[in-house]
Design an enzyme around this catalytic site. Structure first.
Site, PDB file in Angstrom:
ATOM      1  N   CYS A  35       0.817  -1.226   0.000  1.00 52.77           N
ATOM      2  CA  CYS A  35       0.000   0.000   0.000  1.00 52.77           C
ATOM      3  C   CYS A  35       0.844   1.266   0.000  1.00 52.77           C
ATOM      4  O   CYS A  35       0.305   2.371   0.012  1.00 52.77           O
ATOM      5  CB  CYS A  35      -0.941  -0.005   1.203  1.00 52.77           C
ATOM      6  SG  CYS A  35      -2.165  -1.325   1.152  1.00 52.77           S
ATOM      7  N   ASP A  37       3.288   2.442   2.332  1.00 50.95           N
ATOM      8  CA  ASP A  37       3.939   2.889   3.559  1.00 50.95           C
ATOM      9  C   ASP A  37       3.953   1.756   4.582  1.00 50.95           C
ATOM     10  O   ASP A  37       2.946   1.072   4.764  1.00 50.95           O
ATOM     11  CB  ASP A  37       3.202   4.089   4.169  1.00 50.95           C
ATOM     12  CG  ASP A  37       3.304   5.325   3.294  1.00 50.95           C
ATOM     13  OD1 ASP A  37       4.418   5.827   3.114  1.00 50.95           O
ATOM     14  OD2 ASP A  37       2.260   5.779   2.802  1.00 50.95           O
ATOM     15  N   CYS A  62       7.657   7.650   1.987  1.00 55.00           N
ATOM     16  CA  CYS A  62       8.113   8.931   1.452  1.00 55.00           C
ATOM     17  C   CYS A  62       8.894   9.722   2.496  1.00 55.00           C
ATOM     18  O   CYS A  62       9.134   9.253   3.609  1.00 55.00           O
ATOM     19  CB  CYS A  62       6.909   9.737   0.987  1.00 55.00           C
ATOM     20  SG  CYS A  62       5.763  10.121   2.334  1.00 55.00           S
ATOM     21  N   CYS A 106       1.069   9.946   7.344  1.00 54.41           N
ATOM     22  CA  CYS A 106       2.360   9.469   7.862  1.00 54.41           C
ATOM     23  C   CYS A 106       2.434   9.626   9.380  1.00 54.41           C
ATOM     24  O   CYS A 106       2.977   8.774  10.081  1.00 54.41           O
ATOM     25  CB  CYS A 106       3.506  10.221   7.192  1.00 54.41           C
ATOM     26  SG  CYS A 106       3.622   9.948   5.408  1.00 54.41           S
TER      27      CYS A 106
END
Length: 277
Positions: A35, A37, A62, A106
């Protein structure tokens, strides 16, 4: 191009506490490489003091994922597990001077990894997301997660849910389901009411209403780029005006209803809140 703060850039280019702890007392793993992350958090906890003495991470993702993971390891050091659990995803973002809205997922991943690690330390099962509860199949996001993140961060739109969970950011088939969850969540969310309401003088009531709007209502609205202005208090009638992104919002009626319920809960059950332009 994302608007990254200098702290985010530094944490990405020079992340702290990267790696693993071979004899970790707690390990939390969340996300999925499939997915996009994934994060694995390692904690070392002193058995005598009960405090976290070391924290390391391994992440796939990222710049914001790396920066958020680095920030999390810095935030938890020196805390007890109970104290660490008070760290929110907003705290992680704030530590970095803020994250782009589209990258807030995140910080949510960091919070989830912390919950998983402490559950592991306590020998408790970490809630596993079942396929039956999945709303967004593209990113494997469950209804429970959408509800929890929406409540924790006062999210009222599908775009906000996408920013914080990725749900709805793929094929888009789940968007109607997310909209239904949000409508239900903010219209029927139960409110715990005190058993006895204190009788207040008129001045005390006005002061309490002002305090609740300033300290409990306004921060949540400002977090979504909105705001509220208290216009008038006449007996049990409270007149307010929604500002910023709250102006003309499709969920404005729900917002006003929520404010009214909070004031009825904490001040007087007869209070009526009305909005003006």
């Amino acid at each position: 191009m994302w608007e990254y703060t200098e702290k985010v850039k530094d944490a990405f280019l020079h992340p702290k506490n990267v790696g693993e702890i071979a004899d970790a007392d707690a390990v939390g793993e969340v996300g999925s490489i499939v997915c996009g992350d994934a994060l694995k958090l390692f904690l070392k906890i002193d058995r005598e003091t009960g405090r976290i003495t070391d924290a390391k991470f391994q992440t796939f993702g990222c710049a914001s994922a790396i920066a958020s993971s680095s920030a999390l390891t810095e935030l938890v050091k020196g805390k007890t597990p109970e104290e660490a659990l008070k760290i929110t995803n907003q705290d992680i973002a704030a530590f970095l001077g803020g994250l782009p809205e589209q990258k807030m997922h995140c910080s949510v991943m960091g919070r989830e990894a912390l919950e998983a690690a402490i559950a592991n330390f306590r020998g408790e099962p970490f809630p596993l997301e079942t396929k039956e509860g999945v709303v967004c199949k593209c990113f494997d996001v469950t209804e429970d997660k959408i509800r929890k993140v929406a409540i924790d961060n006062h999210l009222t739109t599908v775009d906000e849910i996408t920013n914080y969970t990725k749900a709805g950011g793929g094929c888009g088939e789940c968007v109607p389901d997310i909209e239904a969850i949000l409508r239900e969540l903010w219209s029927i969310k139960p409110v715990e009411k005190p058993a006895i309401q204190k009788k207040l003088t008129n001045l005390q009531k006005i002061a309490l209403i002002q305090e609740i709007i300033e300290n409990e209502v306004r921060p949540g609205l400002q977090a979504d780029n909105g705001d509220i202005e208290l216009i008038d208090i006449d007996g049990n009638k409270v007149t307010v005006a929604l500002r910023g992104m709250c102006t003309g919002c499709l969920m404005s009626d729900v917002t006003i209803k929520g404010i009214q319920e909070k004031l009825r809960e904490l001040v007087n059950k007869e209070i009526v809140v009305e909005a003006v332009q």
